[in-house]
Design a protein around this motif. Structure first.
Motif, PDB file in Angstrom:
ATOM      1  N   LEU A  46       0.840  -1.185   0.000  1.00 37.10           N
ATOM      2  CA  LEU A  46       0.000   0.000   0.000  1.00 37.10           C
ATOM      3  C   LEU A  46       0.877   1.238   0.000  1.00 37.10           C
ATOM      4  CD1 LEU A  46      -2.712  -1.018   2.613  1.00 37.10           C
ATOM      5  CD2 LEU A  46      -2.961  -0.943   0.140  1.00 37.10           C
ATOM      6  N   SER A  61      -2.690   6.136   2.020  1.00 42.53           N
ATOM      7  CA  SER A  61      -3.427   5.450   3.071  1.00 42.53           C
ATOM      8  C   SER A  61      -2.550   5.322   4.317  1.00 42.53           C
ATOM      9  CB  SER A  61      -3.861   4.065   2.568  1.00 42.53           C
ATOM     10  OG  SER A  61      -4.727   3.449   3.475  1.00 42.53           O
ATOM     11  N   GLY A 113      -5.274   2.721  -1.864  1.00 44.33           N
ATOM     12  CA  GLY A 113      -3.902   2.700  -1.393  1.00 44.33           C
ATOM     13  C   GLY A 113      -2.904   2.030  -2.302  1.00 44.33           C
TER      14      GLY A 113
END
Length: 241
Positions: A38, A43, A102
């Motif tokens: 991610l 995120s 993300g």
């Protein structure tokens, strides 16, 4: 004398099927996520590792038939609302979802490539037997799907078995719009009261009831957990295959 016997429904001559979560399911392979992390700048509250929980949530966001799961600009929302009408809008909408979830752009591109690859979709265990059984009975079939890529090749390993494919991006209408269901009925030459729609979304697939079709709801469980959902749905409407 008034006939007090209960009315019986006319026999079912055609079955319309949804695709995703009904006949097939997009089930991830761990290799799809190899090396993915991610983007913490997108995120920051989440772990960078794409673990099993993150994979499951990404797949849910890619396959949920209705609703939206991430924040969207007006432009992104426009693409999302019309994603099943044109391939370029479908691509734009789902890449936005993956990036907002993300994933870095190149990872989002790689995962999206699996979404639109028919060979990546897994049939439910009873999909092939049900299609073959209906054909033997002389019951015609159609796949009626909100989708923006050609899913026909997914059925090749099953030996086909579908009479018509009514795909939203080809006909310019999305479920629950009655137009897409009527298109399927017209192509099959069957009246609505002699057709059954089978799908996993009461909101989208259940729209066939507005035309007078019967409707059976199935649960979009993983394929290993739903062995005979289609058979049970047909049996509930008097069709044994």
């Amino acid at each position: 004398m008034t006939d007090l016997r209960p009315e019986t429904s006319p026999p079912i001559e055609a079955v319309l099927f949804d695709f995703s979560g009904t006949l097939f399911r997009l089930e991830e392979d761990d290799s799809w996520f190899a090396g993915m992390e991610l983007d913490s700048s997108l995120s920051p509250a989440q772990s960078r590792e794409v673990d099993g929980h993150v994979q499951a949530e990404l797949m849910r966001r890619l396959t949920a038939p209705t609703g939206r799961s991430v924040s969207m600009t007006p432009e992104a929302l426009e693409a999302w609302m019309n994603r099943d009408l044109a391939p370029h809008l479908h691509r734009e909408a789902y890449l936005h979802v993956l990036r907002e979830s993300g994933l870095a752009h190149h990872h989002a591109e790689a995962l999206y490539a699996h979404v639109i690859d028919p060979s990546c979709w897994t049939p439910y265990p009873d999909t092939g037997p049900v299609l073959a059984g209906l054909r033997r009975r002389g019951v015609t079939t159609a796949v009626v799907s909100n989708i923006a890529f050609d899913l026909r090749p997914a059925f090749d390993p099953l030996g086909g078995g579908v009479d018509e494919f009514v795909l939203s991006f080809e006909v310019g209408a999305v479920k629950p719009d009655p137009v897409i269901f009527q298109t399927a009925l017209d192509r099959l030459g069957v009246a609505a009261d002699r057709a059954l729609m089978v799908g996993d979304s009461d909101e989208a697939d259940g729209g066939a009831r507005a035309l007078g079709c019967r409707f059976a709801l199935v649960d979009p469980l993983p394929t290993r957990e739903r062995r005979d959902g289609l058979i049970a749905a047909l049996w509930a409407h008097g069709l044994q295959v």
